[in-house]
Write a protein that holds these residues in place. Sequence first.
Motif, PDB file in Angstrom:
ATOM      1  N   PRO A 105       0.816  -1.213   0.000  1.00 46.55           N
ATOM      2  CA  PRO A 105       0.000   0.000   0.000  1.00 46.55           C
ATOM      3  C   PRO A 105       0.850   1.264   0.000  1.00 46.55           C
ATOM      4  O   PRO A 105       2.059   1.216   0.266  1.00 46.55           O
ATOM      5  CB  PRO A 105      -0.806  -0.124   1.307  1.00 46.55           C
ATOM      6  N   SER A 106       0.233   2.390  -0.311  1.00 44.00           N
ATOM      7  CA  SER A 106       0.932   3.674  -0.273  1.00 44.00           C
ATOM      8  C   SER A 106       1.498   3.908   1.123  1.00 44.00           C
ATOM      9  O   SER A 106       0.838   3.635   2.127  1.00 44.00           O
ATOM     10  CB  SER A 106      -0.018   4.815  -0.644  1.00 44.00           C
ATOM     11  N   VAL A 110       9.027  -1.599  -8.578  1.00 49.49           N
ATOM     12  CA  VAL A 110       7.929  -1.224  -7.686  1.00 49.49           C
ATOM     13  C   VAL A 110       6.687  -1.004  -8.537  1.00 49.49           C
ATOM     14  O   VAL A 110       6.711  -0.246  -9.516  1.00 49.49           O
ATOM     15  CB  VAL A 110       8.270   0.059  -6.892  1.00 49.49           C
ATOM     16  N   THR A 111       5.596  -1.679  -8.200  1.00 53.53           N
ATOM     17  CA  THR A 111       4.353  -1.531  -8.957  1.00 53.53           C
ATOM     18  C   THR A 111       3.163  -1.777  -8.037  1.00 53.53           C
ATOM     19  O   THR A 111       3.276  -2.480  -7.042  1.00 53.53           O
ATOM     20  CB  THR A 111       4.309  -2.513 -10.145  1.00 53.53           C
ATOM     21  N   HIS A 112       2.023  -1.169  -8.385  1.00 54.05           N
ATOM     22  CA  HIS A 112       0.794  -1.435  -7.640  1.00 54.05           C
ATOM     23  C   HIS A 112      -0.132  -2.344  -8.440  1.00 54.05           C
ATOM     24  O   HIS A 112      -1.226  -2.672  -7.995  1.00 54.05           O
ATOM     25  CB  HIS A 112       0.074  -0.123  -7.309  1.00 54.05           C
ATOM     26  N   GLY A 164       6.914  -0.859   6.290  1.00 57.21           N
ATOM     27  CA  GLY A 164       8.366  -0.924   6.245  1.00 57.21           C
ATOM     28  C   GLY A 164       8.956  -2.305   6.393  1.00 57.21           C
ATOM     29  O   GLY A 164      10.183  -2.453   6.432  1.00 57.21           O
ATOM     30  N   ARG A 165       8.122  -3.335   6.434  1.00 55.61           N
ATOM     31  CA  ARG A 165       8.611  -4.707   6.602  1.00 55.61           C
ATOM     32  C   ARG A 165       8.222  -5.571   5.415  1.00 55.61           C
ATOM     33  O   ARG A 165       7.165  -5.366   4.815  1.00 55.61           O
ATOM     34  CB  ARG A 165       8.029  -5.332   7.883  1.00 55.61           C
ATOM     35  N   LEU A 166       9.072  -6.541   5.093  1.00 55.79           N
ATOM     36  CA  LEU A 166       8.700  -7.546   4.102  1.00 55.79           C
ATOM     37  C   LEU A 166       7.808  -8.561   4.791  1.00 55.79           C
ATOM     38  O   LEU A 166       8.247  -9.261   5.709  1.00 55.79           O
ATOM     39  CB  LEU A 166       9.944  -8.243   3.547  1.00 55.79           C
ATOM     40  N   VAL A 167       6.559  -8.646   4.346  1.00 58.19           N
ATOM     41  CA  VAL A 167       5.591  -9.487   5.058  1.00 58.19           C
ATOM     42  C   VAL A 167       5.241 -10.766   4.318  1.00 58.19           C
ATOM     43  O   VAL A 167       4.676 -11.688   4.907  1.00 58.19           O
ATOM     44  CB  VAL A 167       4.294  -8.688   5.355  1.00 58.19           C
ATOM     45  N   ASP A 168       5.571 -10.849   3.027  1.00 52.91           N
ATOM     46  CA  ASP A 168       5.232 -12.053   2.276  1.00 52.91           C
ATOM     47  C   ASP A 168       5.997 -12.032   0.958  1.00 52.91           C
ATOM     48  O   ASP A 168       6.544 -11.008   0.551  1.00 52.91           O
ATOM     49  CB  ASP A 168       3.725 -12.102   1.997  1.00 52.91           C
TER      50      ASP A 168
END
Length: 240
Positions: free
Chosen positions: A43-44, A201-203, A220-224
């Motif tokens: 997300p933004s 980086v893409t949405h 700010g974390r890599l979650v998956d």
Amino acid sequence: MSGPVLRLTDVERVYQAGEVSVRALAGVSLSVRPGELVAVMGPSGSGKSTLLAVAGGLDTPTAGSVEVEGVQLGGLDPTAVAHLRRDRIGYVFQDYNLVTDLTAAENVALPLELAGAGVRSARSAAVAALDEVGLAAEADRFPDQLSGGQQQRVAIARALVGGRRLVLADEPTGALDSQTSIAVLKVLRARIDAGAAGVLVTHEARYAGWADRTIFVRDGRLVDATPERDDPRRLLGESS
């Protein structure tokens, strides 16, 4: 298997806004190998653009380390970082960042001339890079004479000229229509397949499908992360 072109280890980035601390990156570790394109989604405000800025030496981490081809950026002075960025890292911005008073070829040649290349050799390399993105015929046009998609392809040619080993693209298709976006991604994918490493980086999930794997960032974390795919273009009906 070759070692990574890019390695981030436990990277943190904290910004101070008055008495408030904002943690843009929190313990991020990531490696990207030659021939690998990694998409970053989230997300933004999740830290995606900060991750690219730190990876490309445009920003300095508060903690952790960033290595490009085994060189720790934290061990370099600002001049050495600028030289490494110029010689090894290509950065593609959403808003193109072209110099309006320079032609397409002059924009692409600029980093080579700053590195000390002669005008003729820099132009020759620039025209070859433009040809790679299908714009050799537009070499002497100025940015305002080009469409948005053409300007973005000039920006990609500038990011690729001189054999840059790491390509960082921040929403490069954000202002483009679908057809032009695919053309831009084809160019990016071809250079990665030729041996560079890339972070996109893409949405848009459909554009992340061009990557070998996708990582997801939140707060700010890599979650998956998705599993690595052998040939991501198959999902989009593209030939090898």
